[in-house]
Design a protein around this motif. Structure first.
Motif, PDB file in Angstrom:
ATOM      1  N   LEU A   1       0.819  -1.202   0.000  1.00  0.00           N
ATOM      2  CA  LEU A   1       0.000   0.000   0.000  1.00  0.00           C
ATOM      3  C   LEU A   1       0.858   1.260   0.000  1.00  0.00           C
ATOM      4  CD1 LEU A   1      -2.881  -0.976   2.470  1.00  0.00           C
ATOM      5  CD2 LEU A   1      -2.963  -0.882  -0.030  1.00  0.00           C
ATOM      6  N   GLN A   2       2.014   1.199   0.661  1.00  0.00           N
ATOM      7  CA  GLN A   2       2.921   2.345   0.674  1.00  0.00           C
ATOM      8  C   GLN A   2       3.491   2.634  -0.711  1.00  0.00           C
ATOM      9  OE1 GLN A   2       5.974   1.712   3.623  1.00  0.00           O
ATOM     10  NE2 GLN A   2       4.490   1.182   5.224  1.00  0.00           N
ATOM     11  N   CYS A   3       3.520   1.610  -1.555  1.00  0.00           N
ATOM     12  CA  CYS A   3       4.121   1.752  -2.886  1.00  0.00           C
ATOM     13  C   CYS A   3       3.111   2.151  -3.951  1.00  0.00           C
ATOM     14  CB  CYS A   3       4.776   0.428  -3.308  1.00  0.00           C
ATOM     15  SG  CYS A   3       6.066  -0.153  -2.202  1.00  0.00           S
ATOM     16  N   VAL A   4       1.828   2.189  -3.592  1.00  0.00           N
ATOM     17  CA  VAL A   4       0.785   2.396  -4.587  1.00  0.00           C
ATOM     18  C   VAL A   4       0.052   3.702  -4.316  1.00  0.00           C
ATOM     19  CG1 VAL A   4      -1.388   1.504  -5.518  1.00  0.00           C
ATOM     20  CG2 VAL A   4       0.470  -0.079  -4.949  1.00  0.00           C
ATOM     21  N   GLU A   5      -0.116   4.466  -5.380  1.00  0.00           N
ATOM     22  CA  GLU A   5      -0.870   5.717  -5.289  1.00  0.00           C
ATOM     23  C   GLU A   5      -1.743   5.822  -6.533  1.00  0.00           C
ATOM     24  OE1 GLU A   5      -0.035  10.521  -4.841  1.00  0.00           O
ATOM     25  OE2 GLU A   5       1.503   9.084  -4.250  1.00  0.00           O
ATOM     26  N   LEU A   6      -3.033   5.582  -6.379  1.00  0.00           N
ATOM     27  CA  LEU A   6      -3.954   5.543  -7.503  1.00  0.00           C
ATOM     28  C   LEU A   6      -4.788   6.819  -7.572  1.00  0.00           C
ATOM     29  CD1 LEU A   6      -5.285   1.872  -7.218  1.00  0.00           C
ATOM     30  CD2 LEU A   6      -3.292   2.712  -8.463  1.00  0.00           C
ATOM     31  N   ASP A   7      -5.100   7.222  -8.792  1.00  0.00           N
ATOM     32  CA  ASP A   7      -5.925   8.410  -9.021  1.00  0.00           C
ATOM     33  C   ASP A   7      -7.083   8.010  -9.924  1.00  0.00           C
ATOM     34  OD1 ASP A   7      -7.086  10.813  -9.570  1.00  0.00           O
ATOM     35  OD2 ASP A   7      -5.336  11.743 -10.500  1.00  0.00           O
ATOM     36  N   SER A   8      -8.270   7.892  -9.339  1.00  0.00           N
ATOM     37  CA  SER A   8      -9.435   7.435 -10.103  1.00  0.00           C
ATOM     38  C   SER A   8      -9.887   8.449 -11.147  1.00  0.00           C
ATOM     39  CB  SER A   8     -10.605   7.127  -9.160  1.00  0.00           C
ATOM     40  OG  SER A   8     -10.949   8.283  -8.414  1.00  0.00           O
ATOM     41  N   ASP A   9      -9.423   9.701 -11.033  1.00  0.00           N
ATOM     42  CA  ASP A   9      -9.813  10.736 -11.998  1.00  0.00           C
ATOM     43  C   ASP A   9      -8.840  10.853 -13.164  1.00  0.00           C
ATOM     44  OD1 ASP A   9     -12.067  11.497 -10.498  1.00  0.00           O
ATOM     45  OD2 ASP A   9     -10.854  12.805  -9.227  1.00  0.00           O
ATOM     46  N   ALA A  10      -7.740  10.128 -13.106  1.00  0.00           N
ATOM     47  CA  ALA A  10      -6.736  10.220 -14.171  1.00  0.00           C
ATOM     48  C   ALA A  10      -7.214   9.513 -15.421  1.00  0.00           C
ATOM     49  CB  ALA A  10      -5.407   9.620 -13.700  1.00  0.00           C
ATOM     50  N   ALA A  11      -6.649   9.927 -16.573  1.00  0.00           N
ATOM     51  CA  ALA A  11      -7.000   9.279 -17.839  1.00  0.00           C
ATOM     52  C   ALA A  11      -6.430   7.872 -17.933  1.00  0.00           C
ATOM     53  CB  ALA A  11      -6.498  10.123 -19.012  1.00  0.00           C
ATOM     54  N   VAL A  12      -5.345   7.634 -17.201  1.00  0.00           N
ATOM     55  CA  VAL A  12      -4.692   6.323 -17.224  1.00  0.00           C
ATOM     56  C   VAL A  12      -5.554   5.328 -16.454  1.00  0.00           C
ATOM     57  CG1 VAL A  12      -2.636   5.029 -16.574  1.00  0.00           C
ATOM     58  CG2 VAL A  12      -2.437   7.401 -17.318  1.00  0.00           C
ATOM     59  N   PRO A  13      -5.870   4.162 -17.023  1.00  0.00           N
ATOM     60  CA  PRO A  13      -6.696   3.172 -16.324  1.00  0.00           C
ATOM     61  C   PRO A  13      -6.074   2.755 -14.993  1.00  0.00           C
ATOM     62  CG  PRO A  13      -6.398   2.561 -18.629  1.00  0.00           C
ATOM     63  CD  PRO A  13      -5.470   3.705 -18.367  1.00  0.00           C
ATOM     64  N   LEU A  14      -6.931   2.400 -14.035  1.00  0.00           N
ATOM     65  CA  LEU A  14      -6.449   2.038 -12.703  1.00  0.00           C
ATOM     66  C   LEU A  14      -5.528   0.828 -12.739  1.00  0.00           C
ATOM     67  CD1 LEU A  14      -9.668   2.581 -10.546  1.00  0.00           C
ATOM     68  CD2 LEU A  14      -7.573   3.949 -10.526  1.00  0.00           C
ATOM     69  N   TYR A  15      -5.836  -0.163 -13.604  1.00  0.00           N
ATOM     70  CA  TYR A  15      -4.967  -1.346 -13.641  1.00  0.00           C
ATOM     71  C   TYR A  15      -3.577  -0.973 -14.107  1.00  0.00           C
ATOM     72  CZ  TYR A  15      -4.560  -2.063 -18.700  1.00  0.00           C
ATOM     73  OH  TYR A  15      -4.216  -1.948 -20.014  1.00  0.00           O
ATOM     74  N   ARG A  16      -3.503   0.017 -15.027  1.00  0.00           N
ATOM     75  CA  ARG A  16      -2.197   0.433 -15.537  1.00  0.00           C
ATOM     76  C   ARG A  16      -1.434   1.220 -14.472  1.00  0.00           C
ATOM     77  NH1 ARG A  16       0.627  -1.491 -19.997  1.00  0.00           N
ATOM     78  NH2 ARG A  16       2.452  -0.167 -20.155  1.00  0.00           N
ATOM     79  N   GLN A  17      -2.150   2.032 -13.679  1.00  0.00           N
ATOM     80  CA  GLN A  17      -1.508   2.752 -12.584  1.00  0.00           C
ATOM     81  C   GLN A  17      -0.934   1.763 -11.562  1.00  0.00           C
ATOM     82  OE1 GLN A  17      -3.694   6.096 -10.857  1.00  0.00           O
ATOM     83  NE2 GLN A  17      -5.123   6.022 -12.600  1.00  0.00           N
ATOM     84  N   LEU A  18      -1.741   0.750 -11.226  1.00  0.00           N
ATOM     85  CA  LEU A  18      -1.285  -0.246 -10.252  1.00  0.00           C
ATOM     86  C   LEU A  18      -0.096  -1.023 -10.799  1.00  0.00           C
ATOM     87  CD1 LEU A  18      -1.659  -1.742  -7.588  1.00  0.00           C
ATOM     88  CD2 LEU A  18      -3.381  -3.188  -8.713  1.00  0.00           C
ATOM     89  N   TYR A  19      -0.178  -1.430 -12.058  1.00  0.00           N
ATOM     90  CA  TYR A  19       0.952  -2.119 -12.710  1.00  0.00           C
ATOM     91  C   TYR A  19       2.210  -1.268 -12.636  1.00  0.00           C
ATOM     92  CZ  TYR A  19       3.929  -2.785 -16.819  1.00  0.00           C
ATOM     93  OH  TYR A  19       5.007  -2.877 -17.668  1.00  0.00           O
ATOM     94  N   ARG A  20       2.083   0.004 -12.965  1.00  0.00           N
ATOM     95  CA  ARG A  20       3.237   0.895 -13.021  1.00  0.00           C
ATOM     96  C   ARG A  20       3.862   1.088 -11.631  1.00  0.00           C
ATOM     97  NH1 ARG A  20       1.687   6.318 -15.810  1.00  0.00           N
ATOM     98  NH2 ARG A  20       0.536   6.524 -13.855  1.00  0.00           N
ATOM     99  N   ASP A  21       3.015   1.279 -10.613  1.00  0.00           N
ATOM    100  CA  ASP A  21       3.532   1.496  -9.253  1.00  0.00           C
ATOM    101  C   ASP A  21       4.226   0.250  -8.718  1.00  0.00           C
ATOM    102  OD1 ASP A  21       2.540   4.020  -9.390  1.00  0.00           O
ATOM    103  OD2 ASP A  21       0.855   3.700  -8.018  1.00  0.00           O
ATOM    104  N   LEU A  22       3.614  -0.927  -8.944  1.00  0.00           N
ATOM    105  CA  LEU A  22       4.235  -2.170  -8.463  1.00  0.00           C
ATOM    106  C   LEU A  22       5.528  -2.456  -9.222  1.00  0.00           C
ATOM    107  CD1 LEU A  22       1.112  -4.474  -7.980  1.00  0.00           C
ATOM    108  CD2 LEU A  22       2.442  -3.299  -6.225  1.00  0.00           C
ATOM    109  N   ARG A  23       5.545  -2.205 -10.499  1.00  0.00           N
ATOM    110  CA  ARG A  23       6.751  -2.425 -11.299  1.00  0.00           C
ATOM    111  C   ARG A  23       7.899  -1.553 -10.790  1.00  0.00           C
ATOM    112  NH1 ARG A  23       9.083   0.148 -15.682  1.00  0.00           N
ATOM    113  NH2 ARG A  23      10.172  -1.192 -17.188  1.00  0.00           N
TER     114      ARG A  23
END
Length: 508
Positions: free
Chosen positions: A13-35
């Motif tokens: 959770l400390q490594c993940v920061e999601l923005d539901s209003d962003a144009a980037v899909p949430l799965y891609r945000q999560l993928y990017r943060d975990l990567r």
């Protein structure tokens, strides 16, 4: 030595920061943060990640979103899934990744330039969006693996005939034909396609309405940029073709997933969403990937909506030639009296994908606009392949090839169904499809299609999960199995791998 965290969720959770209003899909945000967390050693090799359901609850997002991010990271080698145990950071990362661990300066943010100073991103907003909506593709295999969807029987293509036609064209090609040509395509090919579509698909068009493109993807992308403004809504079938969604989103449109019923895209469900749409993308002759044919009443209802709403319909007729019971269903475009349908066809599945030739049929009022747009994205399509396709059509080779392929694909579908029923019993819900190059089979309720697909990939079997094609949570999980490019021996070997995977009980 693996390092297993018994309580991994807080660290993740400390490594993940999601923005539901962003144009980037949430799965891609999560993928990017975990990567990035893996590359920077915040998440160490061997560390167990939270279960998908648990992480989804903590992040207040869909479980499918977590599954999609995990699956992408697994496919790229960052994570590994252990049946019955969970998901872990890979023990051995690919060698090239080790050189960038912790080097976040290689991908500066908008607020951090590559020299460490404050500065703008090297990409435009559209460029960043394109990167983030890029979909994972299948690897290019020398021999198609079972059961990759979308491939025709390359081993059955009449290459000798094609070679003869190609050689004849090049031997007689005058030097005057080697310069720039029309961006809309070789006129004799446009005429041949127009004649073929009128006779076999019921499409109403003149050769001037036919525009040659480099495959279906260019056709969809071109249509999105010509007809949609940023913020416009586009209805898309759900589940449906992911790259169509990507093209619309790259054009700045808001994609609205619309559920399907037994008659196709549900207009009742579409109208229940907030606001109308500027465009509807449909595959009415053979819905991708579920396979139903849009009913006549639904087609008429859709055309009436488009005329009343001053909207457009993009008809993707991707594999209509392959119908095994009766004649191919006539195109939706042939019912259009108001000029609201843009029709897309391709030679990728009826000839071969590397040809990269497709076509648009646009209403007369849009011909000039599409021709201008086409000239900007491609000065002119390659001439020689267009000439050869023209000969292939006009000399009867195309129709003969289609007849042979219909027989072959019907046989391969029958072999696949027989093998699945014999080897998997009641573990899969399998039914025949009267058209197309793939089957969608449904899994038992206790099996997860993303996990099953990942397990099959390790066995060299390509079986995309049905959930990959959907933005919603589906009632049933399933697998999409392409059979056209797979011979009988490989079909049976692939089904054996599916049976063994199901018996290993890949639980949710």
């Amino acid at each position: 030595m693996s390092t297993v965290n018994e309580h991994p969720t807080p660290l993740v959770l400390q490594c993940v920061e999601l923005d539901s209003d962003a144009a980037v899909p949430l799965y891609r945000q999560l993928y990017r943060d975990l990567r990035q967390a893996i590359l920077s050693s915040k998440l160490l090799s061997g560390m167990q990640l939270p279960a998908t359901r648990s992480l989804a609850e903590k992040l207040d997002i869909s479980r499918n979103t977590v599954l999609e991010a995990y699956d992408q990271l697994t496919a790229e080698g960052y994570l590994e899934s252990r049946v019955g145990s969970g998901t872990y950071v890979a023990q051995e990362l690919p060698e090239e990744l080790l050189h960038v661990r912790g080097q976040s300066h290689l991908h500066p943010s908008r607020d951090q330039a590559s020299d460490g100073s404050s500065g703008a991103s090297p990409l435009s907003a559209r460029g960043e969006l394109l990167t983030d909506i890029e979909l994972s593709s299948f690897r290019a295999d020398a021999k198609p693996r079972p059961f990759r969807p979308g491939l025709p029987a390359l081993d059955a293509f009449p290459i000798e005939t094609w070679s003869q036609l190609t050689g004849r064209r090049w031997r007689s090609l005058p030097a005057s034909m080697l310069g720039y040509r029309q961006s809309t395509g070789y006129p004799p090919l446009r005429k041949a396609i127009s004649a073929y579509l009128q006779e076999s698909r019921g499409v109403h068009c003149s050769p001037e309405q036919v525009i040659i493109v480099s495959g279906t993807q260019q056709a969809i992308t071109l249509t999105a940029h010509v007809l949609l403004d940023p913020g416009d809504r586009a209805w898309i079938e759900d589940p449906g073709y992911p790259r169509a969604q990507g093209a619309f989103r790259w054009a700045g449109a808001q994609t609205v997933p619309v559920p399907l019923d037994e008659e196709g895209l549900s207009l009742h469900q579409a109208r229940s969403t907030d606001g109308d749409a500027r465009l509807a993308y449909v595959t009415p002759s053979h819905q991708y990937p579920l396979g139903m044919t849009m009913s006549l009443s639904r087609r008429l209802e859709l055309l009436d909506w488009a005329e009343r709403s001053d909207a457009w319909i993009l008809e993707d007729d991707y594999d209509s030639e392959y119908r095994y019971e009766g004649r191919p269903i006539a195109a939706l475009q042939g019912l259009d009296d108001a000029g609201r349908v843009i029709y897309v066809g391709s030679f990728s599945k009826v000839l071969f994908p590397a040809l990269r030739l497709g076509y648009l049929v646009v209403p007369e009022a849009l011909v000039e606009s599409f021709a201008a747009a086409k000239s900007l994205v491609e000065r002119c399509p390659p001439l020689a392949p267009q000439m050869v396709v023209t000969d292939f059509l006009e000399e009867g080779h195309f129709e003969r090839h289609l007849r042979r392929m219909r027989t072959l694909y019907a046989e391969r579908q029958s072999i696949l169904i027989e093998a699945l029923e014999a080897e998997t019993g009641d573990q899969l819900d399998v039914s025949s499809d009267e058209a197309g190059l793939h089957l969608t089979v449904f899994l038992p309720n206790d099996l997860d299609d993303q996990a099953a697909s990942a397990a099959l990939r390790k066995r060299e079997v390509v079986a995309p999960p049905l959930s990959f094609y959907s933005q919603r949570s589906l009632d049933r999980d399933g697998l999409v199995l392409g059979y056209a490019a797979v011979d009988e021996a490989d079909i049976r070997a692939g089904v054996d791998q599916i049976s063994e995977t199901l018996n290993a009980s890949v639980k949710r």
